[in-house]
Design a protein around this motif. Sequence first.
Motif, PDB file in Angstrom:
ATOM      1  N   GLN A   8      38.882  -0.349 -58.626  1.00  0.00           N
ATOM      2  CA  GLN A   8      38.205  -0.337 -57.332  1.00  0.00           C
ATOM      3  C   GLN A   8      37.560   1.024 -57.070  1.00  0.00           C
ATOM      4  OE1 GLN A   8      41.625  -1.630 -55.031  1.00  0.00           O
ATOM      5  NE2 GLN A   8      40.536  -3.490 -54.437  1.00  0.00           N
ATOM      6  N   TYR A  11      34.439   1.378 -59.574  1.00  0.00           N
ATOM      7  CA  TYR A  11      33.287   0.562 -59.190  1.00  0.00           C
ATOM      8  C   TYR A  11      32.660   1.059 -57.884  1.00  0.00           C
ATOM      9  CZ  TYR A  11      34.241  -2.951 -62.776  1.00  0.00           C
ATOM     10  OH  TYR A  11      34.424  -3.594 -63.951  1.00  0.00           O
ATOM     11  N   THR A  15      28.918   2.686 -57.628  1.00  0.00           N
ATOM     12  CA  THR A  15      27.955   2.033 -56.741  1.00  0.00           C
ATOM     13  C   THR A  15      27.333   3.034 -55.774  1.00  0.00           C
ATOM     14  OG1 THR A  15      29.177  -0.029 -56.881  1.00  0.00           O
ATOM     15  CG2 THR A  15      27.661   0.201 -55.029  1.00  0.00           C
ATOM     16  N   LEU A  48      32.000  -1.765 -49.784  1.00  0.00           N
ATOM     17  CA  LEU A  48      31.977  -3.221 -49.931  1.00  0.00           C
ATOM     18  C   LEU A  48      32.302  -3.632 -51.363  1.00  0.00           C
ATOM     19  CD1 LEU A  48      31.244  -6.011 -48.637  1.00  0.00           C
ATOM     20  CD2 LEU A  48      28.948  -5.625 -49.526  1.00  0.00           C
ATOM     21  N   VAL A  49      31.719  -2.946 -52.326  1.00  0.00           N
ATOM     22  CA  VAL A  49      31.983  -3.270 -53.731  1.00  0.00           C
ATOM     23  C   VAL A  49      33.446  -2.995 -54.075  1.00  0.00           C
ATOM     24  CG1 VAL A  49      31.477  -2.558 -56.107  1.00  0.00           C
ATOM     25  CG2 VAL A  49      29.609  -2.999 -54.526  1.00  0.00           C
ATOM     26  N   VAL A  51      36.049  -3.041 -52.153  1.00  0.00           N
ATOM     27  CA  VAL A  51      36.956  -3.990 -51.507  1.00  0.00           C
ATOM     28  C   VAL A  51      36.888  -5.355 -52.170  1.00  0.00           C
ATOM     29  CG1 VAL A  51      37.373  -5.226 -49.340  1.00  0.00           C
ATOM     30  CG2 VAL A  51      36.985  -2.778 -49.314  1.00  0.00           C
ATOM     31  N   THR A  52      35.732  -5.741 -52.676  1.00  0.00           N
ATOM     32  CA  THR A  52      35.575  -7.083 -53.241  1.00  0.00           C
ATOM     33  C   THR A  52      35.934  -7.170 -54.716  1.00  0.00           C
ATOM     34  OG1 THR A  52      33.232  -6.665 -53.675  1.00  0.00           O
ATOM     35  CG2 THR A  52      33.804  -7.747 -51.590  1.00  0.00           C
ATOM     36  N   VAL A  53      36.290  -6.055 -55.376  1.00  0.00           N
ATOM     37  CA  VAL A  53      36.737  -6.120 -56.767  1.00  0.00           C
ATOM     38  C   VAL A  53      38.048  -6.900 -56.796  1.00  0.00           C
ATOM     39  CG1 VAL A  53      37.632  -4.760 -58.695  1.00  0.00           C
ATOM     40  CG2 VAL A  53      35.613  -3.992 -57.478  1.00  0.00           C
ATOM     41  N   PRO A  54      38.150  -7.941 -57.645  1.00  0.00           N
ATOM     42  CA  PRO A  54      39.385  -8.737 -57.655  1.00  0.00           C
ATOM     43  C   PRO A  54      40.565  -7.910 -58.131  1.00  0.00           C
ATOM     44  CG  PRO A  54      37.941  -9.402 -59.443  1.00  0.00           C
ATOM     45  CD  PRO A  54      37.174  -8.421 -58.600  1.00  0.00           C
TER      46      PRO A  54
END
Length: 109
Positions: A8, A11, A15, A48-49, A51-54
Amino acid sequence: MPRPTAAQLAYGSATVVVSTIAMLLLSQTSSGFGIAVISAAALALGLLVAVTVPLPRRRGRHAARPGSAAATPAPAPAPVPAHLPYEDTPTAARVPEPRTAAAEHPVHH
């Protein structure tokens, strides 16, 4: 709130850096206000990126709880004599057709 993982952080940071450079080059702004707006937008996009990383799935002793469906083994199928034709075989002994991933996990919109 759980701590962010290394993926996280990586990424999200990548970003922020890449989107800041791209937006600054595309907008060709030189004012302080424009740079501040682009920086804020890049930080929001990076968050946002990140937080959305699985998240990785848990393995080991915490993977399946006792009493859950994953922890209990499936019952063995009943043996079928070889001399019976297919129409006379019990329903439980028939091999089910393969299921697709969409049939197992339907998406509801």
